[in-house]
Design an enzyme around this catalytic site. Structure first.
Site, PDB file in Angstrom:
ATOM      1  N   GLY A 229      34.328  30.287  33.416  1.00  0.00           N
ATOM      2  CA  GLY A 229      34.543  31.346  34.406  1.00  0.00           C
ATOM      3  C   GLY A 229      36.010  31.668  34.584  1.00  0.00           C
ATOM      4  O   GLY A 229      36.753  31.776  33.608  1.00  0.00           O
ATOM      5  N   GLY A 258      31.237  37.681  29.677  1.00  0.00           N
ATOM      6  CA  GLY A 258      30.895  36.710  28.628  1.00  0.00           C
ATOM      7  C   GLY A 258      30.648  37.385  27.293  1.00  0.00           C
ATOM      8  O   GLY A 258      31.037  36.873  26.234  1.00  0.00           O
ATOM      9  N   ASP A 259      30.025  38.564  27.331  1.00  0.00           N
ATOM     10  CA  ASP A 259      29.759  39.307  26.091  1.00  0.00           C
ATOM     11  C   ASP A 259      31.071  39.798  25.481  1.00  0.00           C
ATOM     12  O   ASP A 259      31.235  39.832  24.261  1.00  0.00           O
ATOM     13  CB  ASP A 259      28.838  40.506  26.373  1.00  0.00           C
ATOM     14  CG  ASP A 259      27.565  40.081  27.095  1.00  0.00           C
ATOM     15  OD1 ASP A 259      27.106  38.956  26.849  1.00  0.00           O
ATOM     16  OD2 ASP A 259      27.048  40.866  27.910  1.00  0.00           O
TER      17      ASP A 259
END
Length: 323
Positions: A229, A258-259
């Site tokens: 994160g 995240g992608d």
């Protein structure tokens, strides 16, 4: 070489409905400020980011015929080659409630269209066809109803046997099965919790995480990225470990961060960057994305500026890890 061609596979795409509702409360009537409908799903997002970076990318998977227009528009606008299998019915809608005041996002994910054996047969034929002229495959997101949890594990084995570079970004039973298989992907990007769940043990310290990563490297993974994160990410290869900490920015939405990191890691692989440079690029994609709504990267100059401000440090384990 032409450019190395990348395929992203999204078995469970979603239309992301992002509603901004600052200070919203449960169990009462709330006012919303605005709403966006975006073609989404993890692999679709990865394709979108790679296209922004200038990579030749083909997107495939299963897509509901009845509400495909947002996907059609995205693929046309970004010159993403559309190799999706169209299926009867509607692609699921994922609802995201974004609260700018609290900097929080709440997700409500619905199940996807059920995949029939016939559809999976058509999909596998499409992957075999794409395998002829694509070198890198990104398998991303959850599995829809009708697909066994070991499906990614099977695809990883087939693609790696065909000499492809395979990145896997999933969670839950699909990740657990893929990490328990004999043939592992080249690149995995779990977070602490996903890795703990997949390996069936609590990973409480950085040492635990690095041991878990090295266990995967011994079994054939080339790069393990453990996302943490806003703390950043640990990137682990057999010879190197780096920690990347992102610069602070004004967060607009964390949807797709995240992608974006996966897209940055794939772009780094295509350019054969060092691990430290890959950490900078992947983090700059992720940070650049959270300053935007939707799966879009800022211009290159802005990404370069973010990359320069990423704090990348080499980690030397206390005792040399046996790989």
């Amino acid at each position: 070489m032409g450019h190395t061609r990348v395929v992203t596979l999204t078995l469970n795409p979603a239309l992301d409905m992002t509603v901004r509702a600052d200070g919203w409360q449960q169990n009462t009537v709330n006012s919303g400020q605005d709403m966006h409908l975006n073609a989404g799903g993890k692999g679709v997002n990865v394709a979108s980011f790679l296209a922004d970076w200038g990579v030749n990318v083909t997107a495939t998977g299963l897509l509901g015929r009845e509400n495909a227009s947002a996907f059609d528009t995205l693929f046309r606008a970004k010159h993403i080659e559309d190799a999706f299998i169209r299926v009867p019915g509607s692609t699921r809608v994922g609802v995201k409630i974004v609260d700018h005041a609290r900097q929080q996002t709440t997700d409500i994910n619905l199940p996807g269209l059920t995949a029939t054996p016939e559809l999976l047969q058509a999909l596998e034929a499409k992957l075999a066809e794409l395998s002829a002229n694509h070198d890198v495959f990104v398998l991303a997101g959850s599995l829809p109803p009708g697909i066994e949890s070991d499906y990614y594990a099977k695809l990883v084995a087939q693609l790696r046997q065909a000499g492809k570079f395979v990145a896997l970004d999933t969670s839950g039973p699909a990740l657990n099965a893929a990490l328990a298989a004999d043939t592992l992907p080249n690149l995995v990007k779990p977070n602490n919790h996903e890795l703990s769940a997949a390996l069936g043990k609590e990973l409480n310290s950085e040492t635990d995480l690095l041991d878990a990563a090295h266990n995967l490297l011994k079994r054939g993974v080339e790069l393990v990225v453990i996302s943490q994160g806003e703390e950043g990410a640990l990137l682990v290869t057999p010879g190197d470990i780096v920690k990347a900490r992102p610069p602070r920015v004004q967060v607009v939405s964390t949807v797709g961060a995240g992608d974006a990191m996966v897209a940055g890691l794939v772009a780094a692989h295509l350019d054969r960057l060092s691990l430290a440079a890959a950490a900078r690029r992947a983090t700059s994609f992720s940070v650049g994305n959270i300053t935007r709504l939707g799966a879009h990267l800022p211009p290159r100059a802005e990404l370069d500026d973010i990359a320069a401000r990423v704090d990348v440090s080499a980690i030397r384990p206390a005792d040399p890890l046996k790989v």
